[in-house]
Design a protein around this motif. Structure first.
Motif, PDB file in Angstrom:
ATOM      1  N   PHE A  21       0.873  -1.157   0.000  1.00  0.00           N
ATOM      2  CA  PHE A  21       0.000   0.000   0.000  1.00  0.00           C
ATOM      3  C   PHE A  21       0.913   1.210   0.000  1.00  0.00           C
ATOM      4  CE2 PHE A  21      -1.894  -3.532   2.221  1.00  0.00           C
ATOM      5  CZ  PHE A  21      -3.132  -3.652   1.607  1.00  0.00           C
ATOM      6  N   VAL A  22       0.412   2.375  -0.360  1.00  0.00           N
ATOM      7  CA  VAL A  22       1.240   3.574  -0.446  1.00  0.00           C
ATOM      8  C   VAL A  22       0.674   4.644   0.476  1.00  0.00           C
ATOM      9  CG1 VAL A  22       2.173   5.341  -1.984  1.00  0.00           C
ATOM     10  CG2 VAL A  22       1.828   3.026  -2.830  1.00  0.00           C
ATOM     11  N   THR A  23       1.551   5.224   1.302  1.00  0.00           N
ATOM     12  CA  THR A  23       1.128   6.293   2.191  1.00  0.00           C
ATOM     13  C   THR A  23       0.855   7.563   1.390  1.00  0.00           C
ATOM     14  OG1 THR A  23       3.338   7.177   2.595  1.00  0.00           O
ATOM     15  CG2 THR A  23       2.608   5.380   4.041  1.00  0.00           C
ATOM     16  N   GLN A  24       0.256   8.552   2.038  1.00  0.00           N
ATOM     17  CA  GLN A  24      -0.002   9.831   1.376  1.00  0.00           C
ATOM     18  C   GLN A  24       1.286  10.515   0.937  1.00  0.00           C
ATOM     19  OE1 GLN A  24      -2.726  12.448   3.399  1.00  0.00           O
ATOM     20  NE2 GLN A  24      -3.994  10.737   4.050  1.00  0.00           N
ATOM     21  N   GLY A  25       2.389  10.221   1.621  1.00  0.00           N
ATOM     22  CA  GLY A  25       3.688  10.795   1.259  1.00  0.00           C
ATOM     23  C   GLY A  25       4.460   9.965   0.256  1.00  0.00           C
ATOM     24  N   MET A  63       7.404   1.464   5.535  1.00  0.00           N
ATOM     25  CA  MET A  63       8.805   1.702   5.205  1.00  0.00           C
ATOM     26  C   MET A  63       9.166   3.178   5.324  1.00  0.00           C
ATOM     27  SD  MET A  63       9.387  -1.385   4.913  1.00  0.00           S
ATOM     28  CE  MET A  63      11.121  -1.377   4.528  1.00  0.00           C
ATOM     29  N   GLY A  64       8.177   4.021   5.607  1.00  0.00           N
ATOM     30  CA  GLY A  64       8.442   5.438   5.822  1.00  0.00           C
ATOM     31  C   GLY A  64       8.648   5.734   7.294  1.00  0.00           C
ATOM     32  N   CYS A  65       7.600   5.566   8.102  1.00  0.00           N
ATOM     33  CA  CYS A  65       7.693   5.872   9.538  1.00  0.00           C
ATOM     34  C   CYS A  65       8.186   4.672  10.353  1.00  0.00           C
ATOM     35  CB  CYS A  65       6.350   6.354  10.062  1.00  0.00           C
ATOM     36  SG  CYS A  65       5.068   5.080  10.183  1.00  0.00           S
ATOM     37  N   GLU A  66       8.294   3.514   9.708  1.00  0.00           N
ATOM     38  CA  GLU A  66       8.785   2.271  10.316  1.00  0.00           C
ATOM     39  C   GLU A  66       7.851   1.685  11.373  1.00  0.00           C
ATOM     40  OE1 GLU A  66      12.895   2.620  11.449  1.00  0.00           O
ATOM     41  OE2 GLU A  66      13.505   2.998   9.384  1.00  0.00           O
ATOM     42  N   ALA A  94      -1.788   3.241   5.716  1.00  0.00           N
ATOM     43  CA  ALA A  94      -1.343   3.933   4.503  1.00  0.00           C
ATOM     44  C   ALA A  94      -2.216   5.148   4.213  1.00  0.00           C
ATOM     45  CB  ALA A  94      -1.353   2.971   3.316  1.00  0.00           C
ATOM     46  N   ALA A  95      -3.518   5.028   4.445  1.00  0.00           N
ATOM     47  CA  ALA A  95      -4.435   6.133   4.173  1.00  0.00           C
ATOM     48  C   ALA A  95      -4.204   7.317   5.102  1.00  0.00           C
ATOM     49  CB  ALA A  95      -5.880   5.650   4.313  1.00  0.00           C
ATOM     50  N   ASN A  96      -3.663   7.076   6.293  1.00  0.00           N
ATOM     51  CA  ASN A  96      -3.494   8.143   7.282  1.00  0.00           C
ATOM     52  C   ASN A  96      -2.047   8.615   7.472  1.00  0.00           C
ATOM     53  OD1 ASN A  96      -6.269   8.392   8.238  1.00  0.00           O
ATOM     54  ND2 ASN A  96      -5.996   6.282   8.877  1.00  0.00           N
ATOM     55  N   CYS A  97      -1.074   7.831   7.051  1.00  0.00           N
ATOM     56  CA  CYS A  97       0.343   8.166   7.269  1.00  0.00           C
ATOM     57  C   CYS A  97       0.807   9.124   6.171  1.00  0.00           C
ATOM     58  CB  CYS A  97       1.176   6.881   7.244  1.00  0.00           C
ATOM     59  SG  CYS A  97       2.937   7.180   7.543  1.00  0.00           S
TER      60      CYS A  97
END
Length: 105
Positions: A21-25, A63-66, A94-97
């Motif tokens: 999944f992909v975060t907003q960032g 993989m962004g905020c770990e 993913a939807a909220n990060c």
């Protein structure tokens, strides 16, 4: 150029990603198979057996905020019958990060 030996070992031991999944960032949230020991019976929570058994369940990690997904404050592993919950939790994260991908070194 080939990767450094330590980097090659780390890549070889990384779990195979089942879903992403992909975060907003733009960072990936990876859902993968994970083998672990548990006291829960095959029926799932809250059925607790006597002693531990090894199961093939699931785990997710941003993989962004770990952040590693958690079923509860005590358990970050999803049982074999909890794929739908793991997928929903990873997608919700993913939807909220808003974390971005880590810079390549």
């Amino acid at each position: 150029m080939s990767p450094e030996p330590a980097a090659a070992e780390e890549l070889a031991s990384a779990p195979a990603v089942r879903m992403q999944f992909v975060t907003q960032g733009g960072a990936d949230v990876n859902l993968y198979d994970h083998t672990f020991e548990t006291r829960y019976l095959p029926r799932g929570r809250p059925d607790v057996g006597h002693g531990f058994r090894t199961v093939d369940g699931y785990r997710w990690k941003c993989m962004g905020c770990e952040l590693v997904g958690k079923v509860s404050i005590f358990d970050e592993n999803y049982l074999p019958n909890e794929l739908d919950k793991a997928r929903t939790d990873a997608n919700d994260h993913a939807a909220n990060c808003r974390s971005k991908p880590k810079p390549s070194s």
